[in-house]
Design a protein around this motif. Structure first.
Motif, mmCIF file in Angstrom:
data_model
loop_
_atom_site.group_PDB
_atom_site.id
_atom_site.type_symbol
_atom_site.label_atom_id
_atom_site.label_comp_id
_atom_site.label_asym_id
_atom_site.label_seq_id
_atom_site.Cartn_x
_atom_site.Cartn_y
_atom_site.Cartn_z
ATOM 1 N N ILE A 76 -29.991 4.216 33.716
ATOM 2 C CA ILE A 76 -29.151 4.440 34.901
ATOM 3 C C ILE A 76 -28.804 3.074 35.482
ATOM 4 O O ILE A 76 -29.690 2.323 35.904
ATOM 5 C CB ILE A 76 -29.874 5.310 35.939
ATOM 6 N N ILE A 118 -27.175 7.449 27.621
ATOM 7 C CA ILE A 118 -28.250 8.198 26.951
ATOM 8 C C ILE A 118 -28.185 7.932 25.452
ATOM 9 O O ILE A 118 -27.161 8.187 24.811
ATOM 10 C CB ILE A 118 -28.126 9.707 27.226
ATOM 11 N N LEU A 155 -31.379 13.965 30.739
ATOM 12 C CA LEU A 155 -30.898 13.341 31.973
ATOM 13 C C LEU A 155 -31.509 14.007 33.201
ATOM 14 O O LEU A 155 -31.974 13.338 34.134
ATOM 15 C CB LEU A 155 -29.367 13.437 32.043
ATOM 16 N N LYS A 156 -31.543 15.342 33.194
ATOM 17 C CA LYS A 156 -32.090 16.077 34.324
ATOM 18 C C LYS A 156 -33.559 15.727 34.557
ATOM 19 O O LYS A 156 -33.998 15.502 35.679
ATOM 20 C CB LYS A 156 -31.937 17.583 34.085
ATOM 21 N N LYS A 170 -29.361 16.134 25.397
ATOM 22 C CA LYS A 170 -29.099 15.022 26.327
ATOM 23 C C LYS A 170 -29.045 15.477 27.781
ATOM 24 O O LYS A 170 -29.485 14.784 28.688
ATOM 25 C CB LYS A 170 -27.784 14.335 25.953
ATOM 26 N N GLU A 171 -28.478 16.657 28.008
ATOM 27 C CA GLU A 171 -28.358 17.167 29.378
ATOM 28 C C GLU A 171 -29.727 17.357 30.022
ATOM 29 O O GLU A 171 -29.965 16.943 31.154
ATOM 30 C CB GLU A 171 -27.589 18.496 29.365
ATOM 31 N N VAL A 187 -32.910 7.038 28.426
ATOM 32 C CA VAL A 187 -31.940 7.243 29.510
ATOM 33 C C VAL A 187 -31.901 5.990 30.378
ATOM 34 O O VAL A 187 -32.920 5.555 30.901
ATOM 35 C CB VAL A 187 -32.320 8.466 30.370
ATOM 36 N N LEU A 221 -27.770 10.794 41.289
ATOM 37 C CA LEU A 221 -26.634 9.991 40.856
ATOM 38 C C LEU A 221 -25.588 9.877 41.950
ATOM 39 O O LEU A 221 -25.314 10.828 42.671
ATOM 40 C CB LEU A 221 -25.996 10.631 39.612
ATOM 41 N N TYR A 227 -35.196 10.650 23.811
ATOM 42 C CA TYR A 227 -33.985 10.048 24.350
ATOM 43 C C TYR A 227 -34.330 8.877 25.263
ATOM 44 O O TYR A 227 -35.320 8.929 25.994
ATOM 45 C CB TYR A 227 -33.173 11.074 25.153
ATOM 46 N N LEU A 264 -33.940 12.029 35.945
ATOM 47 C CA LEU A 264 -33.646 11.944 37.380
ATOM 48 C C LEU A 264 -34.798 12.506 38.202
ATOM 49 O O LEU A 264 -35.150 11.978 39.260
ATOM 50 C CB LEU A 264 -32.348 12.709 37.703
ATOM 51 N N VAL A 271 -24.498 6.386 33.582
ATOM 52 C CA VAL A 271 -25.643 6.836 32.787
ATOM 53 C C VAL A 271 -25.359 6.597 31.310
ATOM 54 O O VAL A 271 -24.269 6.902 30.814
ATOM 55 C CB VAL A 271 -25.917 8.338 33.025
#
Length: 237
Positions: A60, A35, A16-17, A12-13, A58, A27, A56, A20, A33
């Motif tokens: 925002i 996910i 997200l990266k 997940k990390e 994501v 953010l 995933y 973005l 956020v």
């Protein structure tokens, strides 16, 4: 306002990266956020050959601004003649405006001097036959415009050198944003990117096949997204 994108990543990390990075956003405190793991990552051959990315979603979301109630507080004040009151308020207002203007001029002058020194250093070290001028387009945002024989060297292939130079200056000089342009190259580059995005979108719509573009800096990806967003049937991968 909500932005949603599907991303392939190993956790997940990283999802997200990457989201973005693709959307070209950062953010802030008023954004949340969400996910969702649609397809879980799985290890290849008992984990001996790495992990196959999962899928995933994501999202925002921007929180709506809270309305603050303002209560009027009344207190006893000595009576002042209307003419004297207006004259006093006008004097105080003008005095504050003059102080703010003087402070801004000093800060602007110091900031512009620092930018000029850094740019002059690089131009000298690179032995470029080129001139430049600096102008402030709004508060803490400056544009450095180059012009001369070595314009092409500053731009580089598809603007790569220009983007790198811009990134380097912004890393060295804090508390402001610096943009670099060479005889309206960015405007011409944006027009080229819009044409490219439209052509690729029409190709995807016609063939139904995925189209991949070369890696681009956030500013150029934003131009591509603005065009592709006009095609609601598409999604980013």
């Amino acid at each position: 306002m909500e932005k949603t994108i599907e991303i392939k990543a190993i956790d997940k990390e990283k999802a997200l990266k990457r989201a973005l990075n693709i959307l070209g956003v950062e953010l802030s405190d008023n954004e949340t956020v969400d996910i969702v793991e649609k397809v879980a990552p799985r290890k290849k051959f008992f984990g001996l050959f790495g992990t196959e990315p999962g899928l995933y979603e994501v999202s925002i979301k921007t929180k709506p601004e809270e309305k603050k109630e303002v209560k009027e507080h009344r207190e006893h004040k000595p009576h002042i003649h209307k003419f004297e009151k207006e004259k006093t308020e006008k004097f105080i207002k003008n005095e504050k405006a003059e102080k703010i203007e003087k402070t801004e001029k000093v800060e602007h002058s110091e900031q512009e001097k620092e930018i000029s020194e850094k740019v002059a250093f690089f131009v000298e070290k690179m032995k470029l036959d080129i001139k430049y001028k600096i102008k402030r387009v709004k508060e803490r945002v400056y544009v450095v415009e180059f012009f001369g024989k070595d314009n092409a060297l500053i731009i580089g292939q598809k603007g790569k050198t220009l983007n790198s130079f811009e990134y380097l200056l912004n890393s060295m000089i804090k508390n402001c944003k610096i943009e670099i342009d060479v005889e309206k190259f960015k405007e011409k580059r944006n027009d080229t990117l819009r044409v490219l995005a439209k052509r690729m979108a029409e190709k995807v719509s016609r063939t139904g096949k995925t189209v991949r573009l070369n890696a681009m800096p956030p500013r150029e990806r934003k131009v591509i997204h603005e065009v592709v967003n006009k095609y609601p049937e598409f999604r980013y991968i």
